[in-house]
Write a protein that holds these residues in place. Structure first.
Motif, PDB file in Angstrom:
ATOM      1  N   ASP A  93      32.835 -29.118  65.174  1.00 30.10           N
ATOM      2  CA  ASP A  93      33.414 -29.734  63.940  1.00 30.10           C
ATOM      3  C   ASP A  93      33.681 -28.263  63.439  1.00 30.10           C
ATOM      4  O   ASP A  93      33.312 -27.633  62.775  1.00 30.10           O
ATOM      5  CB  ASP A  93      32.312 -30.410  63.073  1.00 30.10           C
ATOM      6  N   LEU A  94      35.410 -28.317  63.019  1.00 25.10           N
ATOM      7  CA  LEU A  94      35.938 -27.372  62.145  1.00 25.10           C
ATOM      8  C   LEU A  94      36.087 -27.562  60.717  1.00 25.10           C
ATOM      9  O   LEU A  94      36.144 -28.841  60.479  1.00 25.10           O
ATOM     10  CB  LEU A  94      37.196 -26.933  62.828  1.00 25.10           C
ATOM     11  N   GLU A  95      35.965 -26.492  60.095  1.00 24.90           N
ATOM     12  CA  GLU A  95      36.297 -26.636  58.487  1.00 24.90           C
ATOM     13  C   GLU A  95      37.563 -25.633  58.398  1.00 24.90           C
ATOM     14  O   GLU A  95      37.529 -24.675  59.107  1.00 24.90           O
ATOM     15  CB  GLU A  95      35.209 -26.398  57.634  1.00 24.90           C
TER      16      GLU A  95
ATOM     17  N   HIS B 156      31.409 -32.311  55.550  1.00 23.62           N
ATOM     18  CA  HIS B 156      32.370 -31.262  55.334  1.00 23.62           C
ATOM     19  C   HIS B 156      31.718 -29.850  55.430  1.00 23.62           C
ATOM     20  O   HIS B 156      32.377 -28.928  55.294  1.00 23.62           O
ATOM     21  CB  HIS B 156      33.237 -31.464  54.176  1.00 23.62           C
TER      22      HIS B 156
ATOM     23  N   GLY C 291      30.680 -28.041  58.837  1.00 21.49           N
ATOM     24  CA  GLY C 291      30.685 -28.024  60.116  1.00 21.49           C
ATOM     25  C   GLY C 291      29.201 -28.087  60.888  1.00 21.49           C
ATOM     26  O   GLY C 291      29.043 -28.720  61.694  1.00 21.49           O
TER      27      GLY C 291
ATOM     28  N   ASP D 220      27.791 -31.610  60.006  1.00 20.01           N
ATOM     29  CA  ASP D 220      28.696 -32.478  60.579  1.00 20.01           C
ATOM     30  C   ASP D 220      28.558 -32.719  61.904  1.00 20.01           C
ATOM     31  O   ASP D 220      28.450 -34.062  62.449  1.00 20.01           O
ATOM     32  CB  ASP D 220      30.353 -32.086  60.345  1.00 20.01           C
TER      33      ASP D 220
HETATM   34 MG    MG Z   1      33.509 -31.135  58.947  1.00 15.25          MG
END
Ligand code: MG
Ligand code: AMP
Length: 183
Positions: free
Chosen positions: A11-13, A162, A164, A167
């Motif tokens: 999961d990227l921010e 939000h 990563g 998440d």
């Molecule tokens: Mg995220």
């Protein structure tokens, strides 16, 4: 590709703004969240959030409000994008496993930034879109966000949405439910 029970979740921010992108800046990855899930037991065997220093943008106050990530945090604790990719490969053998993300955003963003920075894409081509998998498995008429999926399953949100690092753990729970209920 290894044939194992392991699936990596990513999961990227990224840097973001409320309205238009300020001139000269661009969306860049600022955190790579990753965890290793055993698809049969649901156990998370490894988990990390790699903070990444952006080079062509700054963290806006809007972005900090959304993610809690500040420019100061990245200045002190962030690594370069190249180092972050090396960590994925060395610590997670990221190109050896099937991987999953919630939606298509993370795949597109990572491919785009690898291309722009001339870094070899570190993931396998075997990707599960958990957002689609969940909608199909649950028999929903439309796709829902991660928060809503957790609510539908009555699974409490763990950690900070939000981020990563957190998440991926929540996505892992949704994905594990999908594996248990897929037939
Ligand atoms: Mg995220
Ligand atoms: P997520 O994985 O949902 O935490 O989102 C990944 C990235 O998408 C964030 O780091 C932001 O760059 C962008 N993003 C997510 N939600 C929003 C939003 N409501 N407004 C603007 N950008 C967003």
């Amino acid at each position: 590709m290894k044939t194992t029970d392991t699936i990596l979740i990513i999961d990227l921010e990224a840097t973001c703004w409320k309205g238009e992108i300020p001139e000269g800046e661009k969306h860049e990855i600022i955190e790579i969240g990753i965890c290793e899930l055993n698809k049969h037991t649901g156990e998370i065997t490894k988990n990390k959030g790699i903070l990444v220093k952006p080079t062509q943008s700054k963290v806006s106050s809007f972005c900090t409000e959304l993610t809690t990530i500040t420019q100061e945090l990245l200045d002190t604790e962030g690594v370069s994008f190249e180092e972050a990719i090396a960590i994925l490969k060395e610590d997670y053998q990221s190109d050896q496993f099937m991987w999953a993300s919630y939606g298509q955003y993370d795949l597109n963003m990572l491919k785009r930034q690898c291309k722009a920075r001339k870094v070899v894409y570190p993931l396998s081509n075997q990707h599960i879109n958990v957002k689609e998998f969940f909608a199909e498995t649950k028999g929903l008429s439309h796709k829902v966000g991660m928060n809503e999926a957790l609510e539908i399953l009555d699974i409490p949100l763990e950690g900070t949405h939000h981020r990563g690092v957190d998440d991926v753990k929540n996505i892992a729970k949704i994905l594990h439910w999908c594996f248990l209920n897929d037939n």
